[in-house]
Design a protein around this motif. Structure first.
Motif, mmCIF file in Angstrom:
data_model
loop_
_atom_site.group_PDB
_atom_site.id
_atom_site.type_symbol
_atom_site.label_atom_id
_atom_site.label_comp_id
_atom_site.label_asym_id
_atom_site.label_seq_id
_atom_site.Cartn_x
_atom_site.Cartn_y
_atom_site.Cartn_z
ATOM 1 N N ARG A 1 -7.521 0.985 2.476
ATOM 2 C CA ARG A 1 -8.213 1.612 1.135
ATOM 3 C C ARG A 1 -6.684 2.947 1.576
ATOM 4 N NH1 ARG A 1 -11.769 3.850 5.570
ATOM 5 N NH2 ARG A 1 -12.471 2.071 6.599
ATOM 6 N N TRP A 2 -6.049 2.732 1.435
ATOM 7 C CA TRP A 2 -4.769 3.893 0.983
ATOM 8 C C TRP A 2 -4.513 4.060 -0.315
ATOM 9 C CZ3 TRP A 2 0.130 3.001 4.084
ATOM 10 C CH2 TRP A 2 -0.082 3.271 5.593
ATOM 11 N N ALA A 3 -4.863 2.529 -1.071
ATOM 12 C CA ALA A 3 -4.920 3.338 -2.849
ATOM 13 C C ALA A 3 -6.370 3.514 -2.991
ATOM 14 C CB ALA A 3 -4.899 1.452 -3.331
ATOM 15 N N ALA A 4 -7.445 3.400 -2.348
ATOM 16 C CA ALA A 4 -8.430 4.634 -3.347
ATOM 17 C C ALA A 4 -7.599 5.817 -2.561
ATOM 18 C CB ALA A 4 -9.386 4.146 -1.839
ATOM 19 N N PHE A 5 -7.387 5.991 -1.603
ATOM 20 C CA PHE A 5 -7.713 7.526 -0.997
ATOM 21 C C PHE A 5 -6.478 8.342 -2.210
ATOM 22 C CE2 PHE A 5 -4.267 10.640 0.806
ATOM 23 C CZ PHE A 5 -5.042 11.571 1.946
ATOM 24 N N TYR A 6 -5.279 7.828 -2.637
ATOM 25 C CA TYR A 6 -4.110 8.059 -3.531
ATOM 26 C C TYR A 6 -4.991 8.489 -4.845
ATOM 27 C CZ TYR A 6 -0.772 7.872 -0.166
ATOM 28 O OH TYR A 6 0.085 8.128 1.665
ATOM 29 N N ALA A 7 -6.001 7.435 -5.221
ATOM 30 C CA ALA A 7 -6.189 7.337 -6.742
ATOM 31 C C ALA A 7 -7.363 8.914 -6.490
ATOM 32 C CB ALA A 7 -7.078 6.233 -7.006
ATOM 33 N N LEU A 8 -8.521 8.600 -5.364
ATOM 34 C CA LEU A 8 -8.805 10.062 -5.607
ATOM 35 C C LEU A 8 -8.757 11.145 -5.824
ATOM 36 C CD1 LEU A 8 -11.873 8.403 -2.948
ATOM 37 C CD2 LEU A 8 -11.693 9.144 -5.262
ATOM 38 N N MET A 9 -7.320 11.080 -4.707
ATOM 39 C CA MET A 9 -6.509 12.520 -4.842
ATOM 40 C C MET A 9 -6.142 12.942 -5.968
ATOM 41 S SD MET A 9 -5.811 14.149 -2.320
ATOM 42 C CE MET A 9 -4.677 14.756 -1.455
ATOM 43 N N LEU A 10 -5.622 11.918 -6.987
ATOM 44 C CA LEU A 10 -4.902 12.272 -8.831
ATOM 45 C C LEU A 10 -6.441 12.637 -8.917
ATOM 46 C CD1 LEU A 10 -2.114 9.599 -8.875
ATOM 47 C CD2 LEU A 10 -2.169 12.021 -8.912
ATOM 48 N N LEU A 11 -7.518 11.741 -8.848
ATOM 49 C CA LEU A 11 -8.781 12.460 -9.370
ATOM 50 C C LEU A 11 -9.193 13.527 -9.539
ATOM 51 C CD1 LEU A 11 -11.043 9.316 -9.219
ATOM 52 C CD2 LEU A 11 -9.928 9.689 -11.715
ATOM 53 N N ASN A 12 -9.093 14.247 -8.231
ATOM 54 C CA ASN A 12 -9.513 15.302 -8.074
ATOM 55 C C ASN A 12 -7.969 16.791 -9.089
ATOM 56 O OD1 ASN A 12 -9.672 17.924 -6.322
ATOM 57 N ND2 ASN A 12 -10.915 16.105 -4.915
ATOM 58 N N LEU A 13 -7.098 16.041 -8.467
ATOM 59 C CA LEU A 13 -6.000 17.487 -9.488
ATOM 60 C C LEU A 13 -6.372 17.000 -10.883
ATOM 61 C CD1 LEU A 13 -3.415 18.101 -9.221
ATOM 62 C CD2 LEU A 13 -2.251 16.965 -10.104
ATOM 63 N N GLY A 14 -6.940 15.683 -11.669
ATOM 64 C CA GLY A 14 -7.139 15.953 -12.835
ATOM 65 C C GLY A 14 -8.397 16.801 -13.400
ATOM 66 N N GLY A 15 -9.334 16.753 -12.170
ATOM 67 C CA GLY A 15 -10.628 17.114 -12.965
ATOM 68 C C GLY A 15 -10.158 18.622 -12.424
ATOM 69 N N LEU A 16 -9.713 19.064 -11.068
ATOM 70 C CA LEU A 16 -9.034 20.749 -11.069
ATOM 71 C C LEU A 16 -8.833 20.873 -12.829
ATOM 72 C CD1 LEU A 16 -8.111 20.142 -7.281
ATOM 73 C CD2 LEU A 16 -9.766 22.142 -8.775
ATOM 74 N N ALA B 1 1.389 -1.225 0.034
ATOM 75 C CA ALA B 1 -0.641 -0.027 -0.342
ATOM 76 C C ALA B 1 1.263 1.212 0.315
ATOM 77 C CB ALA B 1 -1.536 0.169 0.697
ATOM 78 N N ARG B 2 1.929 1.238 0.407
ATOM 79 C CA ARG B 2 2.857 2.479 0.558
ATOM 80 C C ARG B 2 3.809 2.920 -1.173
ATOM 81 N NH1 ARG B 2 5.998 2.897 5.175
ATOM 82 N NH2 ARG B 2 4.986 2.273 7.046
ATOM 83 N N ALA B 3 3.392 2.299 -1.659
ATOM 84 C CA ALA B 3 4.445 2.328 -3.333
ATOM 85 C C ALA B 3 3.157 3.000 -4.108
ATOM 86 C CB ALA B 3 4.285 1.052 -3.599
ATOM 87 N N ALA B 4 1.288 3.248 -3.485
ATOM 88 C CA ALA B 4 0.765 3.812 -4.237
ATOM 89 C C ALA B 4 0.926 4.932 -3.615
ATOM 90 C CB ALA B 4 -0.554 3.716 -3.689
ATOM 91 N N GLY B 5 1.795 5.462 -2.394
ATOM 92 C CA GLY B 5 1.534 7.243 -2.313
ATOM 93 C C GLY B 5 2.747 7.671 -3.268
ATOM 94 N N GLY B 6 3.862 6.892 -2.773
ATOM 95 C CA GLY B 6 4.852 6.815 -3.929
ATOM 96 C C GLY B 6 4.560 6.750 -5.276
ATOM 97 N N PHE B 7 4.416 6.623 -5.936
ATOM 98 C CA PHE B 7 3.292 6.446 -7.190
ATOM 99 C C PHE B 7 2.755 7.406 -7.345
ATOM 100 C CE2 PHE B 7 0.337 5.872 -10.434
ATOM 101 C CZ PHE B 7 1.362 5.869 -11.257
ATOM 102 N N THR B 8 1.805 7.953 -6.679
ATOM 103 C CA THR B 8 0.780 9.583 -6.513
ATOM 104 C C THR B 8 2.210 10.545 -6.807
ATOM 105 O OG1 THR B 8 -0.350 8.060 -5.646
ATOM 106 C CG2 THR B 8 -0.852 10.699 -5.098
ATOM 107 N N PHE B 9 2.920 10.390 -5.862
ATOM 108 C CA PHE B 9 3.950 11.449 -5.328
ATOM 109 C C PHE B 9 4.665 11.662 -6.781
ATOM 110 C CE2 PHE B 9 8.753 13.431 -4.584
ATOM 111 C CZ PHE B 9 7.850 14.494 -4.521
ATOM 112 N N VAL B 10 5.164 10.483 -7.568
ATOM 113 C CA VAL B 10 5.902 10.852 -8.680
ATOM 114 C C VAL B 10 4.991 11.300 -9.784
ATOM 115 C CG1 VAL B 10 6.831 9.469 -10.727
ATOM 116 C CG2 VAL B 10 7.435 9.670 -8.549
ATOM 117 N N VAL B 11 3.563 11.136 -9.970
ATOM 118 C CA VAL B 11 2.940 11.416 -10.632
ATOM 119 C C VAL B 11 2.472 12.914 -10.730
ATOM 120 C CG1 VAL B 11 0.504 11.713 -11.898
ATOM 121 C CG2 VAL B 11 1.919 9.237 -11.563
#
Lengths: 496, 247, 116, 81, 109, 92
Positions: free
Chosen positions: A112-127, A31-41
């Protein structure tokens, strides 16, 4: 083959959204990898946004025609001076995501971390999509991506109470989305086009009709809900206070701004289609002034620091709307700069407050007495943020509020100028109250006395942002100089 | 507070009437709606996209970016539902342990475990293959007749729901293997991003489709890839939404 | 057809919109509110589709036997997308309602207001 | 005939929407909402939008209604007046 | 040849009319009969026959040169799903103890 | 012929009003679902009629989807009433 810079604009939207789709895959092992991946994106997106901003300054606005279909026949993405708002937007996400790494431990279960990070990225993309698109229906869809991810982010950590706050947000937000869709339908029925400049041109060519005015009015009301403008703010305090702090920072600093960006789009549309909105300007001013005073006034009585910050957002949206409504060049420019500045300050404050809550487990001013002694760095950041949001000279908040005030006085709207000063006074009171509790009272709870500074992944972004509050304040002129050329296009709508 | 709501409804009705009264009457062929962008799609759409169903052409080619955001929206709905705490666990924790049957039927406590009527089970299993074939046909013929990626996804989703109803979710869930789910649910946004990137390389514009006659097969392949992405991704998302909501 | 100076179709959609709004505003049950929201959404979709039709026109599918008049395809594409958006929002809202019921034991707004 | 059909269909839509409002049993409300969606689907068929009609029949009536029913199953079935 | 067409058309008219009559009967039953079981009986029987015969009538109208099986499939679907639905409903009514005959205290007058 | 089809469609809509009355008064939930289902069958026939009136075979696709979905939601609703909960299945 040379690649045109303008054709990379869609990737600002696509990168975070496709990244979001990949997050659950990345998180399958750890689950931690999701955070790193999100940061890179977010980092890549921010880099692209900054590169495009540089191109914008060098060679003027960039326009991408998605699919190669030119303006009214396809979807157009415009990276202009207003769209350059996406660069700070992405940078804030770059800072918020590392903050969330450690913050999530203990607040959100691991699965639920993966969902959290995915939602953050979705939010960014939408904004980003919302800020860049020049197509009405695309605007609606981007808004839905932002809204849907925001509703979920509010509820992601809590149980029933958070769900109830999120549902209130959802019901009001959906009505506002529906109004946008209805307005799009009306404008499409009137003009047969969805491209904003094209719609404006065709409205200008046709004889003025109440239907067009109704469409613009319902767009304005819808965006006022999204911006939490005063009488339509009821959803905001609960949702922003109950969400996890990185989410509160994003919601309060960035997501409410889609309402402002939307209002600016309505003004553009009105300006270039020749629909006079004099009443609209007056209304914005009155509501803005009321929001400034009421938001600040209500904030005084809050004991919960996040609730206090949420009310302060209502007050600050008032400043921006007042500036837009005044219609004087300085006021509008000040308002647009305040969009960025308020985002900066509010992200700082919410992340600092989040660190304090995370380290002590307490969230009311009464409980947090004396926390300034045990968490000196975080509280220093909080103090800088507070100074900035009051609008004291060497900080970011000063420049924008100064120009809004200057605009008010230069437009002869002295009463509004005083409302502004009055609001600042209230703001001053509640932040003094906060600082008093932090620094000049002795701790009453042992959690406060035992608290230690948060880990660097949380402290770093907070300190960086606090420093940025001062740096932007010192070099404040450049934002104003950057936005000034865009202001001229907005004015005819209100000045009538 | 009560009258405020009613007043809101009345005001909304009056405002809407005022605005709508001013619109050109619907159905006239010379209204602005029919003479501008839509007219061009109708005129040149078949030649430019190779699709006879112009709704599909608009969705996939002219306004592909909208459809990209659409699949993102439904993906985010799934992520949002998954991100929420599991409701059933919370219920038992709160001490609300009444059997739902007693809560639900007015007529009194229901029987402990009622199996599905064999007639219903048989009919659903009888219709299942027809529904599946129909969904596939809807996907395959989406460019010449009504239907297309999303409709097909919705029909597959409904089929999944029907099967889960009569066979139990465990057996239905086997249709979508657990390991493949994370990939399949992301198929919509990913196929768009991928094909969009290919189009960017080929034509210089994101989501562009090569227009030359020589590239006809390539263009077809790209469109089909996107359609399959929408259909499979959408169906898997709907099935997972159903399973998540069922608890 | 024109009634009270308004096209009957548009009149019907205004009525449907207001029925949905009434349900959203006046009903205390969250599920009913959500149904009201969906009714409103559908009314807007109907408005969109109707604005894009031509009397006696064929669906925008250019095969043998259709034409020469076609309905405008853009509103159809928009409504298709809108339906998907509506179902997504509804799914999230329903998941939230389940959460609320699990925590508070009720989904009536009147009762929720009194609870912490 | 076409006009009469149209008017009746619109009336039927409004009547269905009103029965949704009146239903106090939430299962009935949801099923009637499904019917409302299906009626809307007939309207769209009549307006020459078969694509939209299929999507509405499949999503609006099918998937949405089932999701609503699942929620009813996990919350309460009777609306308090 | 023309005789065949006339026959075909006449059959189609007849079937459609019969279908409408059956559907009307089903509706009447649904409205007037006293309890769920009788209503379900009337409605489902008349609906399958009514809808089925209209669809078959349309099939006759379309003629033999019909290029696909949509109408046949549709008729098949109606014939299969109608009774199943009625069965499921009646079973649900039975399981939840719905009384036979006019229920006392019901608001059905 | 076309006029006859229109007339049939109008007649079906009129009958639908009567069924809607039954759906509104009930009295039991099964009655309501039955009434809704009957309206659904009528609407399905109307869809097929519209397709024939317009003269496009592809319009009948809509009626097919409609029939399948109407069936599925009725089954779902009866399942819910029968068991009180939705979880089902011969297997589980």
């Amino acid at each position: 083959m040379t690649i045109a810079w303008s054709q990379t604009v869609p990737y600002l939207v696509v990168l975070p959204l496709a990244g979001a789709a990949l997050v659950p895959i990345v998180a399958r092992r750890d689950a931690r990898a999701a955070g790193g991946f999100t940061f890179v994106v977010t980092l890549v997106t921010a880099a692209l946004a900054i590169a495009l901003t540089v191109r914008l300054v060098v060679e003027g606005p960039l326009t991408a025609h998605v699919g190669g279909w030119v303006a009214p026949y396809g979807i157009e993405l415009r990276f202009d001076r207003l769209g350059a708002w996406t660069a700070p937007l992405a940078v804030f996400f770059v800072l918020v995501v590392p903050f969330a790494w450690r913050y999530l431990e203990g607040t959100v279960p691991r699965d639920r971390w993966a969902a959290f990070y995915a939602l953050m990225l979705l939010n960014l993309g939408g904004l980003i999509g919302f800020s860049l698109t020049a197509d009405l229906f695309n605007l609606f869809l981007a808004m839905e991506v932002v809204s849907l991810s925001s509703y979920a982010l509010v509820a992601v950590a809590g149980r029933g109470t958070a769900a109830w706050a999120a549902l209130k947000y959802l019901l009001l937000g959906s009505v506002s989305s529906l109004l946008v869709l209805f307005a799009v339908a009306l404008l499409f029925a009137l003009t047969g086009s969805l491209n904003l400049p094209d719609v404006a041109a065709r409205l200008a060519a046709a004889e003025p009709s109440p239907a067009a005015t109704l469409a613009l009015a319902s767009l304005a009301v819808a965006f006022a809900v999204k911006a939490a403008l005063f009488p339509l703010h009821v959803w905001l305090p609960d949702a922003h206070a109950i969400a996890p702090s990185p989410v509160s920072a994003v919601l309060s600093g960035l997501v409410v701004k889609i309402g402002i960006v939307g209002l600016v789009r309505v003004m553009e549309l009105a300006a270039s289609s020749g629909i006079a909105l004099d009443l609209f300007g007056e209304l914005l001013m009155v509501l803005g002034a009321v929001a400034i005073v009421m938001g600040a006034f209500l904030a005084i009585f809050q004991d919960d620091i996040k609730l206090m910050l949420a009310y302060s957002t209502i007050s600050n949206i008032g400043y921006i709307v007042l500036g837009l409504g005044l219609g004087a060049p300085f006021a509008v420019a000040g308002a647009l700069v305040h969009v960025v500045n308020h985002a900066l300050i509010k992200v700082t404050l919410f992340l600092a407050a989040g660190s304090i809550i995370h380290q002590t487990g307490l969230r009311t001013l009464t409980d947090l007495r004396g926390v300034g002694r045990t968490l000196p760095q975080t509280c220093a950041a909080m103090t800088l943020g507070a100074i900035a949001i009051v609008g004291l000279p060497p900080t970011a908040g000063f420049i924008s509020k100064w120009y809004i005030g200057l605009g008010a006085f230069s437009a002869g709207r002295v009463a509004y100028g005083f409302a502004l000063v009055f609001g600042a006074l209230f703001v001053f009171i509640y932040y003094v109250r906060m600082l008093n509790a932090f620094y000049f009272r002795t701790p009453t709870r042992e959690e406060v006395a035992a608290a230690v500074e948060p880990p660097w992944s949380m402290r770093g972004p907070v300190l960086f942002l606090a420093a940025a509050c001062v740096i932007v304040g010192l070099l404040g002129g450049f934002l104003l100089a950057f936005i000034m050329p865009a202001v001229g296009d907005l004015l005819p709508a209100i000045r009538s | 507070m009560r009258w405020l709501g009613l007043a809101l409804v009345v005001v909304a009705a009056a405002t809407l009437m005022l605005g709508v009264a001013d619109l050109p009457p619907h159905g006239a062929h010379d209204a602005p709606v029919h003479t501008h962008v839509g007219a061009r799609y109708l005129e040149r759409g078949v030649a430019e996209t190779g699709m006879r169903n112009l709704v599909t052409a608009v969705l996939l080619v002219y306004r592909g970016f909208d459809t990209f955001l659409e699949v993102v929206v439904i993906f985010s709905a799934l992520v949002a539902v998954v991100a929420l705490p599991r409701g059933r666990a919370a219920r038992s924790r709160d001490g609300d342990d009444q059997p739902p049957a007693a809560l639900l039927t007015r007529e009194g406590p229901a029987q402990e475990r009622i199996s599905v009527s064999p007639v219903v089970a048989f009919v659903v299993q009888l219709l299942g293959p027809f529904i599946a074939v129909f969904a596939l046909a809807s996907l395959y013929r989406g460019h010449v007749s009504p239907g297309g990626g999303f409709q097909s996804a919705a029909i597959f989703g409904a089929l999944f729901i029907a099967l889960a109803l009569v066979q139990g979710r465990e057996r239905a869930a086997r249709l979508v293997p657990r390991g493949a789910r994370v990939w399949l649910q992301a198929l919509g946004p990913l196929s768009f991003a991928l094909i969009g990137g290919v189009g960017w390389v080929l034509t210089g514009a994101f989501l562009g489709y090569p227009a030359e006659a020589a590239a006809y097969a390539l263009r077809e392949a790209m469109v089909v890839a996107v359609e399959i992405g929408i259909a499979v991704g959408g169906a898997v998302i709907l099935a997972q939404l159903f399973m998540a909501m069922e608890g | 057809m024109v009634l009270f100076g308004v096209d009957v179709d548009y009149l019907a959609f205004v009525v449907l919109f207001c029925v949905g709004l009434y349900m959203l505003v006046r009903k205390s049950n969250l599920l009913k509110k959500l149904l009201g929201l969906n009714v409103m959404e559908t009314a807007v979709f109907a408005f969109l589709v109707t604005s894009g039709m031509i009397e006696g026109a064929d669906p925008p599918i250019r095969t043998a036997g259709t034409g020469p008049l076609f309905a405008n395809p853009i509103p159809h594409a928009m409504v298709l997308t809108g339906i998907v958006v509506a179902v997504s929002v509804t799914a999230v809202a329903l998941a939230l309602i389940v959460q609320i019921h699990a925590h508070y034991g009720t989904i009536e707004v009147d009762e929720l207001k009194g609870l912490p | 005939m076409s006009q009469l059909f149209d008017a009746l269909l619109l009336l039927l839509l409004i009547a269905t929407a009103i029965t949704v409002v009146r239903a106090t049993d939430l299962v009935a409300a949801v099923v009637k909402f499904g019917l409302y969606s299906l009626m809307m689907c007939v309207l769209w068929q009549h307006r020459g939008a078969p694509d939209v009609a299929i999507a509405e029949a499949a999503v609006g009536a099918g998937v949405t209604s089932v999701l609503f029913l699942l929620t009813v199953a996990r919350t309460t079935r009777v609306e308090k007046p | 040849m023309s005789a065949l067409i006339v026959l075909q058309q006449a059959l189609s008219v007849l079937l459609v009319l019969a279908g409408v009559v059956f559907l009307a009967g089903g509706t009447l039953g649904l409205v007037r009969l006293p309890d769920l079981y009788t209503r379900a009986h009337a409605a489902s029987k008349c609906d399958s026959v009514g809808a089925g015969s209209i669809l078959v009538g349309l099939l006759f109208y379309q003629g033999v040169a019909f290029d696909d099986l949509r109408l046949v499939l549709l008729a098949f679907l109606v014939l299969v799903s109608g009774p199943t639905t009625a069965h499921a409903l009646a079973r649900a009514g039975f399981r939840t103890g719905l009384p036979v005959g006019r229920a006392r205290g019901s608001d059905d007058r | 012929m076309i006029t006859l089809f229109w007339a049939a469609a109008v007649a079906l809509l009129l009958m639908a009003f009567a069924c809607l009355w039954r759906a509104d008064v009930g009295p039991s939930i099964q009655d309501r679902i039955l009434a809704v289902n009957v309206v659904g069958v009528k609407a399905l026939v109307v869809l097929a009629l519209l397709g024939i009136i317009r003269g496009h075979a592809f319009l009948i696709d809509v009626a097919l989807v409609y029939g399948l979905l109407n069936f599925i939601i009725t089954i779902a609703a009866t399942r819910l009433i029968e068991t009180g909960r939705f979880r089902s299945g011969a297997s589980s």
